[in-house]
Design an enzyme around this catalytic site. Structure first.
Site, PDB file in Angstrom:
ATOM      1  N   ASP A   1      -4.897   0.456  -0.475  1.00  0.00           N
ATOM      2  CA  ASP A   1      -4.397   0.991   0.797  1.00  0.00           C
ATOM      3  C   ASP A   1      -2.888   1.222   0.825  1.00  0.00           C
ATOM      4  O   ASP A   1      -2.269   1.189   1.887  1.00  0.00           O
ATOM      5  CB  ASP A   1      -4.778   0.012   1.917  1.00  0.00           C
ATOM      6  CG  ASP A   1      -4.342  -1.417   1.572  1.00  0.00           C
ATOM      7  OD1 ASP A   1      -3.430  -1.574   0.747  1.00  0.00           O
ATOM      8  OD2 ASP A   1      -4.927  -2.362   2.134  1.00  0.00           O
TER       9      ASP A   1
ATOM     10  N   GLU B   1     -12.295  -0.316  -3.648  1.00  0.00           N
ATOM     11  CA  GLU B   1     -12.014  -1.174  -2.489  1.00  0.00           C
ATOM     12  C   GLU B   1     -11.985  -0.348  -1.198  1.00  0.00           C
ATOM     13  O   GLU B   1     -11.112  -0.483  -0.340  1.00  0.00           O
ATOM     14  CB  GLU B   1     -10.707  -1.959  -2.650  1.00  0.00           C
ATOM     15  CG  GLU B   1     -10.603  -3.192  -1.773  1.00  0.00           C
ATOM     16  CD  GLU B   1      -9.268  -3.919  -1.922  1.00  0.00           C
ATOM     17  OE1 GLU B   1      -8.262  -3.465  -1.366  1.00  0.00           O
ATOM     18  OE2 GLU B   1      -9.243  -4.947  -2.618  1.00  0.00           O
TER      19      GLU B   1
ATOM     20  N   ARG C   1       4.866  -6.137   6.016  1.00  0.00           N
ATOM     21  CA  ARG C   1       5.862  -5.467   6.850  1.00  0.00           C
ATOM     22  C   ARG C   1       5.781  -5.888   8.313  1.00  0.00           C
ATOM     23  O   ARG C   1       6.796  -6.064   8.973  1.00  0.00           O
ATOM     24  CB  ARG C   1       5.673  -3.936   6.779  1.00  0.00           C
ATOM     25  CG  ARG C   1       6.281  -3.355   5.551  1.00  0.00           C
ATOM     26  CD  ARG C   1       5.884  -1.933   5.263  1.00  0.00           C
ATOM     27  NE  ARG C   1       6.327  -1.646   3.911  1.00  0.00           N
ATOM     28  CZ  ARG C   1       7.463  -1.041   3.616  1.00  0.00           C
ATOM     29  NH1 ARG C   1       8.244  -0.582   4.567  1.00  0.00           N
ATOM     30  NH2 ARG C   1       7.815  -0.850   2.371  1.00  0.00           N
TER      31      ARG C   1
ATOM     32  N   HIS D   1       8.471 -12.268  -2.929  1.00  0.00           N
ATOM     33  CA  HIS D   1       8.301 -10.830  -3.193  1.00  0.00           C
ATOM     34  C   HIS D   1       9.672 -10.173  -3.371  1.00  0.00           C
ATOM     35  O   HIS D   1      10.657 -10.615  -2.776  1.00  0.00           O
ATOM     36  CB  HIS D   1       7.574 -10.245  -1.979  1.00  0.00           C
ATOM     37  CG  HIS D   1       6.956  -8.901  -2.185  1.00  0.00           C
ATOM     38  ND1 HIS D   1       7.696  -7.747  -2.185  1.00  0.00           N
ATOM     39  CD2 HIS D   1       5.672  -8.525  -2.379  1.00  0.00           C
ATOM     40  CE1 HIS D   1       6.878  -6.708  -2.374  1.00  0.00           C
ATOM     41  NE2 HIS D   1       5.638  -7.168  -2.494  1.00  0.00           N
TER      42      HIS D   1
ATOM     43  N   GLU E   1      -1.090  -0.182   6.141  1.00  0.00           N
ATOM     44  CA  GLU E   1      -2.265  -0.147   5.255  1.00  0.00           C
ATOM     45  C   GLU E   1      -3.545   0.286   5.970  1.00  0.00           C
ATOM     46  O   GLU E   1      -4.381   0.977   5.391  1.00  0.00           O
ATOM     47  CB  GLU E   1      -2.462  -1.513   4.592  1.00  0.00           C
ATOM     48  CG  GLU E   1      -1.414  -1.861   3.540  1.00  0.00           C
ATOM     49  CD  GLU E   1      -0.113  -2.405   4.122  1.00  0.00           C
ATOM     50  OE1 GLU E   1      -0.035  -2.614   5.354  1.00  0.00           O
ATOM     51  OE2 GLU E   1       0.835  -2.635   3.351  1.00  0.00           O
TER      52      GLU E   1
ATOM     53  N   HIS F   1       4.619 -11.449   2.634  1.00  0.00           N
ATOM     54  CA  HIS F   1       5.488 -10.285   2.439  1.00  0.00           C
ATOM     55  C   HIS F   1       5.230  -9.119   3.381  1.00  0.00           C
ATOM     56  O   HIS F   1       5.920  -8.113   3.348  1.00  0.00           O
ATOM     57  CB  HIS F   1       5.342  -9.766   0.999  1.00  0.00           C
ATOM     58  CG  HIS F   1       4.001  -9.114   0.739  1.00  0.00           C
ATOM     59  ND1 HIS F   1       3.756  -7.804   1.041  1.00  0.00           N
ATOM     60  CD2 HIS F   1       2.842  -9.600   0.245  1.00  0.00           C
ATOM     61  CE1 HIS F   1       2.502  -7.501   0.724  1.00  0.00           C
ATOM     62  NE2 HIS F   1       1.926  -8.586   0.252  1.00  0.00           N
TER      63      HIS F   1
HETATM   64  C1  UD1 Z   1       3.700  -2.522  -0.968  1.00  0.00           C
HETATM   65  C2  UD1 Z   1       2.519  -1.968  -0.189  1.00  0.00           C
HETATM   66  C3  UD1 Z   1       1.675  -3.089   0.395  1.00  0.00           C
HETATM   67  C4  UD1 Z   1       1.272  -4.076  -0.673  1.00  0.00           C
HETATM   68  C5  UD1 Z   1       2.508  -4.549  -1.412  1.00  0.00           C
HETATM   69  C6  UD1 Z   1       2.064  -5.400  -2.558  1.00  0.00           C
HETATM   70  C7  UD1 Z   1       2.812   0.146   1.012  1.00  0.00           C
HETATM   71  C8  UD1 Z   1       3.232   0.780   2.270  1.00  0.00           C
HETATM   72  N1  UD1 Z   1       3.005  -1.173   0.947  1.00  0.00           N
HETATM   73  O1  UD1 Z   1       4.585  -3.155  -0.042  1.00  0.00           O
HETATM   74  O2  UD1 Z   1       0.493  -2.535   0.953  1.00  0.00           O
HETATM   75  O3  UD1 Z   1       0.659  -5.180  -0.051  1.00  0.00           O
HETATM   76  O4  UD1 Z   1       3.222  -3.421  -1.949  1.00  0.00           O
HETATM   77  O5  UD1 Z   1       3.103  -6.179  -3.055  1.00  0.00           O
HETATM   78  O6  UD1 Z   1       2.370   0.802   0.120  1.00  0.00           O
HETATM   79  N2  UD1 Z   1      10.765  -3.879  -5.003  1.00  0.00           N
HETATM   80  C9  UD1 Z   1      11.409  -4.083  -6.200  1.00  0.00           C
HETATM   81  N3  UD1 Z   1      10.665  -4.243  -7.335  1.00  0.00           N
HETATM   82  C10 UD1 Z   1       9.312  -4.208  -7.324  1.00  0.00           C
HETATM   83  C11 UD1 Z   1       8.656  -4.033  -6.101  1.00  0.00           C
HETATM   84  C12 UD1 Z   1       9.384  -3.860  -4.951  1.00  0.00           C
HETATM   85  O7  UD1 Z   1      12.620  -4.119  -6.265  1.00  0.00           O
HETATM   86  O8  UD1 Z   1       8.698  -4.363  -8.390  1.00  0.00           O
HETATM   87  C13 UD1 Z   1      11.555  -3.691  -3.767  1.00  0.00           C
HETATM   88  C14 UD1 Z   1      12.265  -2.335  -3.760  1.00  0.00           C
HETATM   89  O9  UD1 Z   1      13.473  -2.476  -3.093  1.00  0.00           O
HETATM   90  C15 UD1 Z   1      11.293  -1.476  -2.946  1.00  0.00           C
HETATM   91  C16 UD1 Z   1      10.834  -2.479  -1.913  1.00  0.00           C
HETATM   92  O10 UD1 Z   1      10.684  -3.695  -2.625  1.00  0.00           O
HETATM   93  O11 UD1 Z   1      11.917  -0.342  -2.369  1.00  0.00           O
HETATM   94  C17 UD1 Z   1       9.585  -2.119  -1.167  1.00  0.00           C
HETATM   95  O12 UD1 Z   1       8.531  -1.749  -2.006  1.00  0.00           O
HETATM   96  P1  UD1 Z   1       7.271  -0.918  -1.388  1.00  0.00           P
HETATM   97  O13 UD1 Z   1       6.286  -0.710  -2.445  1.00  0.00           O
HETATM   98  O14 UD1 Z   1       7.754   0.266  -0.673  1.00  0.00           O
HETATM   99  O15 UD1 Z   1       6.694  -1.844  -0.270  1.00  0.00           O
HETATM  100  P2  UD1 Z   1       6.140  -3.312  -0.308  1.00  0.00           P
HETATM  101  O16 UD1 Z   1       6.706  -3.981   0.881  1.00  0.00           O
HETATM  102  O17 UD1 Z   1       6.334  -3.881  -1.651  1.00  0.00           O
HETATM  103  N1  UDP Z   2       0.507 -12.383  -7.296  1.00  0.00           N
HETATM  104  C1  UDP Z   2       1.123 -12.505  -8.540  1.00  0.00           C
HETATM  105  N2  UDP Z   2       2.329 -13.160  -8.598  1.00  0.00           N
HETATM  106  C2  UDP Z   2       2.933 -13.659  -7.512  1.00  0.00           C
HETATM  107  C3  UDP Z   2       2.299 -13.517  -6.253  1.00  0.00           C
HETATM  108  C4  UDP Z   2       1.093 -12.860  -6.175  1.00  0.00           C
HETATM  109  O1  UDP Z   2       0.600 -12.057  -9.553  1.00  0.00           O
HETATM  110  O2  UDP Z   2       4.030 -14.238  -7.647  1.00  0.00           O
HETATM  111  C5  UDP Z   2      -0.780 -11.675  -7.239  1.00  0.00           C
HETATM  112  C6  UDP Z   2      -1.873 -12.331  -6.426  1.00  0.00           C
HETATM  113  O3  UDP Z   2      -2.625 -13.225  -7.202  1.00  0.00           O
HETATM  114  C7  UDP Z   2      -2.689 -11.143  -5.947  1.00  0.00           C
HETATM  115  C8  UDP Z   2      -1.694 -10.029  -5.878  1.00  0.00           C
HETATM  116  O4  UDP Z   2      -0.545 -10.449  -6.597  1.00  0.00           O
HETATM  117  O5  UDP Z   2      -3.682 -10.753  -6.868  1.00  0.00           O
HETATM  118  C9  UDP Z   2      -1.360  -9.768  -4.456  1.00  0.00           C
HETATM  119  O6  UDP Z   2      -0.280  -8.945  -4.386  1.00  0.00           O
HETATM  120  P1  UDP Z   2       0.548  -8.791  -3.063  1.00  0.00           P
HETATM  121  O7  UDP Z   2       0.466 -10.035  -2.247  1.00  0.00           O
HETATM  122  O8  UDP Z   2       1.868  -8.297  -3.485  1.00  0.00           O
HETATM  123  O9  UDP Z   2      -0.201  -7.586  -2.346  1.00  0.00           O
HETATM  124  P2  UDP Z   2      -1.459  -7.506  -1.360  1.00  0.00           P
HETATM  125  O10 UDP Z   2      -2.623  -8.133  -2.017  1.00  0.00           O
HETATM  126  O11 UDP Z   2      -1.059  -8.175  -0.090  1.00  0.00           O
HETATM  127  O12 UDP Z   2      -1.633  -6.036  -1.154  1.00  0.00           O
END
Ligand code: UD1
Ligand code: UDP
Length: 399
Positions: A108, A130, A223, A254, A144, A221
């Site tokens: 999502d 999913e 939003r 995160h 999402e 984490h």
């Molecule tokens: C995203 C997804 C959320 C999912 C989450 C899993 C959307 C809208 N949100 O949220 O559904 O649950 O990922 O973790 O798609 N960043 C880094 N390095 C990384 C990852 C993130 O620096 O490897 C930082 C960056 O500044 C980036 C910010 O996090 O711009 C946000 O990342 P983004 O993927 O837009 O949103 P998440 O809040 O991570």
């Molecule tokens: N996870 C991981 N390392 C971490 C925290 C979470 O590998 O430090 C894994 C966790 O087991 C799960 C996935 O990341 O499978 C969940 O990711 P996240 O919480 O970022 O996204 P969401 O599931 O909420 O979309």
């Protein structure tokens, strides 16, 4: 132009598997492995949007998957619309180059919705792994719930993880012959890793006093929780270590800067609360395995905790994964400091309450979801119906 060798198409189908974030990679990895076990049927190409950079690479390394195409789209603190626009534009060019017979997306995220839209514009059929999770509140989780509803509209093959998710899709008048119940692929991913030996001393957890008491694992984490709700969670964790002298908390934070700012400021100096960088999936799974209790707002962790037999408190107001609390394996506690402390305390103090939330029956999957997905996609490619028979579909065991 993408730099990929395209195999002759017929009779194989070319499947582009797209992943952008950590959870997509975890849940798609077993599907990629399963598709690649059938090279006679499928040419499988992995396309990474890299919506996440470090957290995606961490997972791909664990599952030994290298992207065939890497769009490298992450930018620091990216906005949803900027990211969606970048995915839509680059995916359009990528799909024109790759010309897949099928595009697979998972979950999502913004990657999923923008990719499905690009595929729709080009007439490329979409398979949605999913599919069918619904909270019934468009802004919760944000964005999402909107992403997955719109993705369902654009999808040709709906790979629902549970009977409930399939039912949600049927309620939306989606053709039932295009919906199959597979189980959640996260259970496949977990099973794959749990077979491997784990050496904690080779991980960032080395040196933490994890065997000195009961372990509480936390992730948060989302939003919609940024700001006050996340602050409440942090305050509740401080209260809990104050109340239970044997409690050790591990919270891998995160990389989103909006999460880090709050968590590091509020918990950076708290005794027995260990903040870590995001842990690689293998380490995190083994951390959860050692835990006594898990608190999370993550989607994936909600599915993993019951798989590992760990009681779970969900730091959300509602969830699109009600199967766990319906089976008595989790409780949705919201974001009030007092409620989080009260619910966690109950489980830490009352062995009966604790034991009632542990069960071997897993409502999310049996470790064979990817196998079913490949079977269903093979039949879809050959225009056969049903995509899966009732006997072949995932059916949760009674609790
Ligand atoms: C995203 C997804 C959320 C999912 C989450 C899993 C959307 C809208 N949100 O949220 O559904 O649950 O990922 O973790 O798609 N960043 C880094 N390095 C990384 C990852 C993130 O620096 O490897 C930082 C960056 O500044 C980036 C910010 O996090 O711009 C946000 O990342 P983004 O993927 O837009 O949103 P998440 O809040 O991570
Ligand atoms: N996870 C991981 N390392 C971490 C925290 C979470 O590998 O430090 C894994 C966790 O087991 C799960 C996935 O990341 O499978 C969940 O990711 P996240 O919480 O970022 O996204 P969401 O599931 O909420 O979309």
């Amino acid at each position: 132009m993408v730099n990929v060798t395209l195999a002759p198409r017929s009779p194989r189908k070319r499947v582009a598997v797209v992943m952008g974030t950590r959870p997509e990679a975890i849940k798609m990895a077993p599907v990629v492995h399963a598709l690649r076990r059938h090279p006679d049927l499928f040419q499988t190409l992995v396309v990474a949007t890299a919506q996440h950079r470090q957290m995606l690479d961490q997972v791909m390394a664990i599952f030994r998957i290298a992207p065939d195409v890497d769009l490298d789209l992450m930018q620091p603190d990216q906005s949803l619309s900027e990211l969606a626009a970048r995915v839509l534009k680059t995916m359009d060019a990528t799909l024109r180059d790759l010309q897949p017979d099928l595009l697979l997306v998972q979950g999502d995220t913004t990657t999923v919705l923008a990719t499905a839209l690009a595929a729709f514009h080009l007439g490329v059929p979409v398979g949605h792994v999913e599919a069918g999770l619904r909270s019934h509140d468009l802004r919760n989780p944000f964005p999402e719930e909107m992403n997955r509803r719109l993705t369902s509209v654009l999808t040709a093959v709906h790979l629902a993880p549970t009977p409930l998710a399939a039912e949600e899709l049927k309620q939306e008048r989606i053709d039932p012959s295009r919906i199959v119940v597979t189980g959640n692929t996260v259970v496949d991913a977990l099973h794959e890793l749990l077979r491997e030996p784990f050496d904690i001393d080779a991980t960032p957890l080395a040196g933490l006093p994890l065997d000195r008491g009961r372990l509480l694992v936390v992730t948060s984490h989302r939003r919609e929780s940024w700001g006050r709700d996340l602050e409440n969670t942090c305050l509740a964790l401080r209260d809990l270590v104050g109340r239970f002298a044997d409690l050790q908390v591990v919270y891998p934070v995160h990389l989103n800067p909006n999460v880090r700012r709050t968590v590091i400021e509020m918990l950076g100096d708290a005794g027995r609360i260990h903040l870590t960088e995001p842990l690689d999936y293998f380490t995190f799974v083994n951390l959860m395995r050692r835990s006594h209790l898990i608190l999370t707002d993550s989607g994936g962790v909600q599915e993993e905790a019951p798989t590992l037999g760990k009681p779970l408190l969900v730091l959300r107001k509602l969830t699109e994964r009600p199967e766990a609390f319906q089976a008595g394996l989790s409780r949705v506690v919201g974001n009030s400091r007092e409620t989080i402390v009260a619910e966690a305390s109950r489980l830490l103090e009352d062995p009966h309450a604790y034991r009632s939330m542990v069960s071997a029956a897993n409502p999310f999957g049996d470790g064979r979801a990817s196998e079913r997905i490949v079977l269903a996609l093979g039949r879809w490619a050959a225009s056969q119906t049903p995509l899966l028979t009732a006997d072949e579909e995932f059916r949760p065991a009674a609790a």
